[in-house]
Design a protein around this motif. Structure first.
Motif, PDB file in Angstrom:
ATOM      1  N   VAL A 250       0.840  -1.198   0.000  1.00  0.00           N
ATOM      2  CA  VAL A 250       0.000   0.000   0.000  1.00  0.00           C
ATOM      3  C   VAL A 250       0.881   1.256   0.000  1.00  0.00           C
ATOM      4  CG1 VAL A 250      -1.625   1.326   1.382  1.00  0.00           C
ATOM      5  CG2 VAL A 250      -1.955  -1.132   1.091  1.00  0.00           C
ATOM      6  N   GLN A 251       1.926   1.239   0.806  1.00  0.00           N
ATOM      7  CA  GLN A 251       2.795   2.413   0.877  1.00  0.00           C
ATOM      8  C   GLN A 251       3.449   2.724  -0.457  1.00  0.00           C
ATOM      9  OE1 GLN A 251       2.837   0.264   3.467  1.00  0.00           O
ATOM     10  NE2 GLN A 251       3.281   1.338   5.395  1.00  0.00           N
ATOM     11  N   THR A 252       3.852   1.686  -1.114  1.00  0.00           N
ATOM     12  CA  THR A 252       4.507   1.917  -2.407  1.00  0.00           C
ATOM     13  C   THR A 252       3.519   2.517  -3.399  1.00  0.00           C
ATOM     14  OG1 THR A 252       6.034   0.105  -2.011  1.00  0.00           O
ATOM     15  CG2 THR A 252       5.765   0.815  -4.275  1.00  0.00           C
ATOM     16  N   ILE A 253       2.308   2.034  -3.380  1.00  0.00           N
ATOM     17  CA  ILE A 253       1.300   2.590  -4.293  1.00  0.00           C
ATOM     18  C   ILE A 253       1.045   4.059  -3.969  1.00  0.00           C
ATOM     19  CG2 ILE A 253      -1.110   2.452  -5.007  1.00  0.00           C
ATOM     20  CD1 ILE A 253      -0.900  -0.583  -4.574  1.00  0.00           C
ATOM     21  N   LYS A 254       0.962   4.348  -2.695  1.00  0.00           N
ATOM     22  CA  LYS A 254       0.785   5.745  -2.307  1.00  0.00           C
ATOM     23  C   LYS A 254       1.954   6.589  -2.817  1.00  0.00           C
ATOM     24  CE  LYS A 254      -1.882   5.225   1.977  1.00  0.00           C
ATOM     25  NZ  LYS A 254      -1.833   5.462   3.446  1.00  0.00           N
ATOM     26  N   PHE A 255       3.116   6.025  -2.687  1.00  0.00           N
ATOM     27  CA  PHE A 255       4.312   6.734  -3.152  1.00  0.00           C
ATOM     28  C   PHE A 255       4.246   6.968  -4.661  1.00  0.00           C
ATOM     29  CE2 PHE A 255       8.576   6.004  -5.026  1.00  0.00           C
ATOM     30  CZ  PHE A 255       9.166   7.197  -4.657  1.00  0.00           C
ATOM     31  N   TYR A 256       3.774   5.987  -5.400  1.00  0.00           N
ATOM     32  CA  TYR A 256       3.672   6.145  -6.845  1.00  0.00           C
ATOM     33  C   TYR A 256       2.626   7.201  -7.201  1.00  0.00           C
ATOM     34  CZ  TYR A 256       6.611   2.034  -7.670  1.00  0.00           C
ATOM     35  OH  TYR A 256       7.661   1.143  -7.727  1.00  0.00           O
ATOM     36  N   ILE A 257       1.567   7.234  -6.440  1.00  0.00           N
ATOM     37  CA  ILE A 257       0.556   8.266  -6.693  1.00  0.00           C
ATOM     38  C   ILE A 257       1.169   9.643  -6.465  1.00  0.00           C
ATOM     39  CG2 ILE A 257      -1.608   9.257  -5.866  1.00  0.00           C
ATOM     40  CD1 ILE A 257      -2.547   6.382  -5.263  1.00  0.00           C
ATOM     41  N   ARG A 258       1.852   9.773  -5.340  1.00  0.00           N
ATOM     42  CA  ARG A 258       2.500  11.059  -5.054  1.00  0.00           C
ATOM     43  C   ARG A 258       3.486  11.443  -6.154  1.00  0.00           C
ATOM     44  NH1 ARG A 258       3.301   8.985   0.023  1.00  0.00           N
ATOM     45  NH2 ARG A 258       5.485   8.624  -0.413  1.00  0.00           N
ATOM     46  N   SER A 259       4.147  10.430  -6.719  1.00  0.00           N
ATOM     47  CA  SER A 259       5.177  10.712  -7.711  1.00  0.00           C
ATOM     48  C   SER A 259       4.600  10.919  -9.112  1.00  0.00           C
ATOM     49  CB  SER A 259       6.179   9.561  -7.755  1.00  0.00           C
ATOM     50  OG  SER A 259       6.656   9.278  -6.459  1.00  0.00           O
ATOM     51  N   GLY A 260       3.292  10.804  -9.230  1.00  0.00           N
ATOM     52  CA  GLY A 260       2.681  11.063 -10.529  1.00  0.00           C
ATOM     53  C   GLY A 260       2.739   9.888 -11.491  1.00  0.00           C
ATOM     54  N   LEU A 261       2.975   8.684 -10.986  1.00  0.00           N
ATOM     55  CA  LEU A 261       2.985   7.518 -11.865  1.00  0.00           C
ATOM     56  C   LEU A 261       1.587   6.957 -12.033  1.00  0.00           C
ATOM     57  CD1 LEU A 261       6.065   5.338 -10.961  1.00  0.00           C
ATOM     58  CD2 LEU A 261       5.904   7.536 -12.045  1.00  0.00           C
ATOM     59  N   LEU A 262       0.761   7.219 -11.067  1.00  0.00           N
ATOM     60  CA  LEU A 262      -0.571   6.605 -11.035  1.00  0.00           C
ATOM     61  C   LEU A 262      -1.556   7.683 -10.620  1.00  0.00           C
ATOM     62  CD1 LEU A 262      -1.887   3.693 -11.090  1.00  0.00           C
ATOM     63  CD2 LEU A 262      -1.751   3.773  -8.604  1.00  0.00           C
ATOM     64  N   PRO A 263      -2.673   7.806 -11.371  1.00  0.00           N
ATOM     65  CA  PRO A 263      -3.658   8.809 -10.964  1.00  0.00           C
ATOM     66  C   PRO A 263      -4.334   8.404  -9.653  1.00  0.00           C
ATOM     67  CG  PRO A 263      -4.427   7.557 -12.881  1.00  0.00           C
ATOM     68  CD  PRO A 263      -3.027   7.104 -12.609  1.00  0.00           C
ATOM     69  N   ARG A 264      -4.813   9.379  -8.928  1.00  0.00           N
ATOM     70  CA  ARG A 264      -5.571   9.079  -7.718  1.00  0.00           C
ATOM     71  C   ARG A 264      -6.847   8.320  -8.075  1.00  0.00           C
ATOM     72  NH1 ARG A 264      -3.354  11.048  -3.565  1.00  0.00           N
ATOM     73  NH2 ARG A 264      -2.339  13.080  -3.522  1.00  0.00           N
ATOM     74  N   GLY A 265      -7.328   7.554  -7.116  1.00  0.00           N
ATOM     75  CA  GLY A 265      -8.640   6.942  -7.290  1.00  0.00           C
ATOM     76  C   GLY A 265      -9.700   8.025  -7.139  1.00  0.00           C
ATOM     77  N   THR A 266     -10.934   7.681  -7.467  1.00  0.00           N
ATOM     78  CA  THR A 266     -12.007   8.654  -7.271  1.00  0.00           C
ATOM     79  C   THR A 266     -12.410   8.614  -5.799  1.00  0.00           C
ATOM     80  OG1 THR A 266     -13.502   6.912  -7.986  1.00  0.00           O
ATOM     81  CG2 THR A 266     -12.916   8.565  -9.604  1.00  0.00           C
ATOM     82  N   VAL A 267     -12.263   9.754  -5.167  1.00  0.00           N
ATOM     83  CA  VAL A 267     -12.528   9.836  -3.733  1.00  0.00           C
ATOM     84  C   VAL A 267     -14.040   9.752  -3.488  1.00  0.00           C
ATOM     85  CG1 VAL A 267     -12.255  11.245  -1.688  1.00  0.00           C
ATOM     86  CG2 VAL A 267     -10.513  11.294  -3.475  1.00  0.00           C
ATOM     87  N   THR A 268     -14.431   8.824  -2.620  1.00  0.00           N
ATOM     88  CA  THR A 268     -15.859   8.670  -2.344  1.00  0.00           C
ATOM     89  C   THR A 268     -16.175   9.170  -0.936  1.00  0.00           C
ATOM     90  OG1 THR A 268     -15.566   6.459  -1.456  1.00  0.00           O
ATOM     91  CG2 THR A 268     -15.951   6.652  -3.821  1.00  0.00           C
ATOM     92  N   ALA A 269     -15.157   9.382  -0.156  1.00  0.00           N
ATOM     93  CA  ALA A 269     -15.357   9.904   1.200  1.00  0.00           C
ATOM     94  C   ALA A 269     -13.984  10.304   1.706  1.00  0.00           C
ATOM     95  CB  ALA A 269     -15.978   8.835   2.104  1.00  0.00           C
ATOM     96  N   ALA A 270     -13.937  10.910   2.841  1.00  0.00           N
ATOM     97  CA  ALA A 270     -12.667  11.408   3.354  1.00  0.00           C
ATOM     98  C   ALA A 270     -11.646  10.285   3.526  1.00  0.00           C
ATOM     99  CB  ALA A 270     -12.879  12.139   4.677  1.00  0.00           C
TER     100      ALA A 270
END
Lengths: 210, 210
Positions: free
Chosen positions: A14-34
């Motif tokens: 999970v952390q690595t995926i978060k890191f990739y999102i932060r780094s612009g490799l992967l778009p964010r998911g669609t936020v459905t709640a906080a």
DNA sequence: AATGATTGGATAGTGAAAATATCCAAGGAG
DNA sequence: CTCCTTGGATATTTTCACTATCCAATCATT
């Protein structure tokens, strides 16, 4: 699908995926709640591509970022190839005039010209070739361009073969993947087979057992 | 020759050379006084080799250390090739049973067996091939072994050609260098030419200008 | 012989890259 | 209602390959 599921299915944490999102490799998911975001199959597919480029292609995160960005911009196939090759490097910093390097670069360029290949003058592969020439010269083993004929022949054949794999009428996503496979992954396969063949040739020549 | 001269002639800094000595890549000079040591041409030659392996071969310092150690031990040529290839990696950690990877490894081994190549079962190139197969499978692009024929052919030709370059009667130092050149540097040249040929093929196919 | 720069050797510090760990408030599940 | 998980932000770690500093000894130069 939530991020923990994405992690499980992609084989990353999970952390690595978060890191990739932060780094612009992967778009964010669609936020459905906080504290909830939804990911889909395209995220998974993208992650698998990222992983393959990182692990097999050994590309730095920044290079992968450039590649996926080009994917998302729907750049023409030929431009995408350029982006990928640029990402593969090398990226020589503009160095002062080193006569060795300059001569090697001239030799590399001369070879390309002589072959009549249509290649950007900024293609990093030119630098890769030139650096190798320079290193060999420093080792007292200057390259005789004529001796490269077998390599040129092999490279030409394989590139022709690979270009033929990309059919103009397949869906773009598929064509893009075909191109990436041809560029990054077939290169690795060629390298691996080359090494294996070398070991075999060496065994036959120097260790005539059996 | 003192270390500052060695630095000047090799193109490395004094600190880097000291670091290489500490790391076991380069033997110490012969100490002539508490603050004086004498280096010779072999040190310089060794440094140039180290630099080439680091910069062109992109080998980590630890891998270069293993290679030069094998050089110094005067290992037989075939063993040296093994050492070099082992240093080139990859070095997969003994992972748990991942079905993907296992299948890919089996496919890679099957290919080698079918070709009749005499290759150690521990050769890292087998892992390199297997990892690439696994990555392609995960991308939904499993490799058809039959489609590899052109790569196999090219690899075999080039390896045969390279093995022919090492003549049994040249002095060992030279033979060793020839072998290293064949393994590390020709691999880079092949990669560079492959990329250039790809760009050319792509240009002809997708950008029919001129 | 005095003096300032250089050297060999040891030890500590830097910077980049890629994760990895921790924290926090907010949701959801039982 | 309580506890567990999550998304997102921030901080810490690890590895690698160097770099920088320090120190006493020595060389070169006056």
């Amino acid at each position: 699908m939530k991020i923990s599921e994405l992690a499980e299915r992609s084989g990353l944490t999970v952390q690595t995926i978060k890191f990739y999102i932060r780094s612009g490799l992967l778009p964010r998911g669609t936020v459905t709640a906080a504290t909830r975001a939804e990911y889909d199959g395209r995220h998974l597919e993208r992650l698998r591509l990222i992983r393959a480029l990182r692990e097999v292609g050994d590309l730095p995160v920044a290079a992968v970022q450039k590649i996926v960005q080009a994917l998302d911009e729907e750049a023409p196939l030929h431009d995408l190839l350029g982006t990928v090759q640029y990402a593969l490097g090398p990226h020589p910093e503009p160095t002062e005039e080193d006569p060795d390097r300059q001569a090697a670069r001239a030799a590399a360029d001369a070879l390309v010209t002589e072959l009549g290949w249509r290649v950007s003058s900024r293609a990093p592969a030119r630098d890769l070739l030139a650096e190798t020439f320079a290193a060999l010269a420093r080792l007292g083993r200057p390259v005789d361009p004529a001796a490269l004929a077998p390599y040129v022949e092999a490279a030409r054949n394989l590139a022709e073969h690979e270009a033929g794999q990309v059919s103009a009428d397949e869906p773009r996503d598929q064509a893009v993947l075909t191109m990436l496979v041809g560029t990054v992954f077939h290169e690795r396969i060629l390298t691996a087979l080359h090494r294996l063949a070398q070991e075999d040739a060496s065994a036959r020549r120097f260790a005539p057992r059996s």
